[in-house]
Design a protein around this motif. Structure first.
Motif, short mmCIF file in Angstrom:
data_model
loop_
_atom_site.label_atom_id
_atom_site.label_comp_id
_atom_site.label_asym_id
_atom_site.label_seq_id
_atom_site.Cartn_x
_atom_site.Cartn_y
_atom_site.Cartn_z
N SER A 63 0.51 -0.94 -0.25
CA SER A 63 -0.13 0.26 0.37
C SER A 63 0.71 0.88 0.01
O SER A 63 1.92 1.14 0.94
CB SER A 63 -1.48 0.12 0.85
OG SER A 63 -1.81 1.23 1.32
N VAL B 238 -5.20 2.07 9.02
CA VAL B 238 -6.16 2.78 8.31
C VAL B 238 -7.58 3.84 9.11
O VAL B 238 -7.41 3.30 10.09
CB VAL B 238 -7.13 2.95 6.94
CG1 VAL B 238 -7.78 1.89 7.66
CG2 VAL B 238 -7.17 4.32 5.93
N LYS C 26 -8.42 3.83 1.64
CA LYS C 26 -7.16 2.80 1.44
C LYS C 26 -7.24 1.87 0.73
O LYS C 26 -8.15 1.64 -0.41
CB LYS C 26 -7.51 1.71 2.33
CG LYS C 26 -5.34 1.16 3.44
CD LYS C 26 -4.37 2.33 3.29
CE LYS C 26 -3.41 1.21 3.55
NZ LYS C 26 -1.95 2.62 4.20
#
Length: 168
Positions: A76, A83, A89
């Protein structure tokens, strides 16, 4: 110094030649492990006196992958795996192998398939909440087969003052 035919480059392979690329040298196509010649009748060629190869088109000399894709990885943007509740996200399935032909990317959450897509290697969680917390995996498939599941990516959802999604 003897005359030479033009240098030939073969992606995912190489040419083993009797006398380099010199006149009358015979070369054999050797594909990398996991790859095979695309055209089995074009695996040998000779450098002619005219300093041309006896092959009508250099693109005939190529190798394609015949083993299933390598295991991808999920990452990511950014270093954190948390998050904030209510935030978005984006997870990315990093492809390690060059895919052959039609491809599909699968996303899993807690051992259940979320969806598959032929073009997108990303998965976006919109308005993350407690129910999105857990381990995510991706998998790729092409004409040669399916990869292993990626290493899991664990997402932790940080609570906010207004998080009514937690189920008790």
């Amino acid at each position: 110094k003897s005359p030479w035919c033009p240098f030939l480059s073969v992606p995912h392979g190489k040419l083993g030649c009797t006398s380099g690329f010199g006149v009358y040298s015979t070369c054999t196509l050797q594909c990398d492990p996991g790859y095979t010649p695309v055209h089995s009748n074009w695996t040998k060629l000779e450098c002619l006196e005219s300093l041309h190869w006896d092959i009508p088109d250099q693109s005939l000399l190529s190798c394609h992958r015949t083993e299933k894709p390598d295991k991808p990885s999920v990452t990511s943007p950014g270093q954190r795996q948390e998050v904030k509740s209510g935030s978005d996200k984006t997870l990315v399935c990093n492809l390690v192998s060059e895919l052959v032909g039609k491809r599909k990317i699968y996303w899993y959450f807690k051992d259940k398939q979320l969806y598959s897509d032929s073009d997108l290697n990303i998965y976006v969680i919109h308005g993350a909440n407690y129910n999105n917390e857990g381990e995510y995996f991706c998998q790729v498939e092409d004409e040669t087969g399916k990869s292993e599941l990626s290493t899991g990516y664990f997402l932790k959802v940080e609570s906010s003052n207004i998080d009514n999604s937690r189920q008790y």
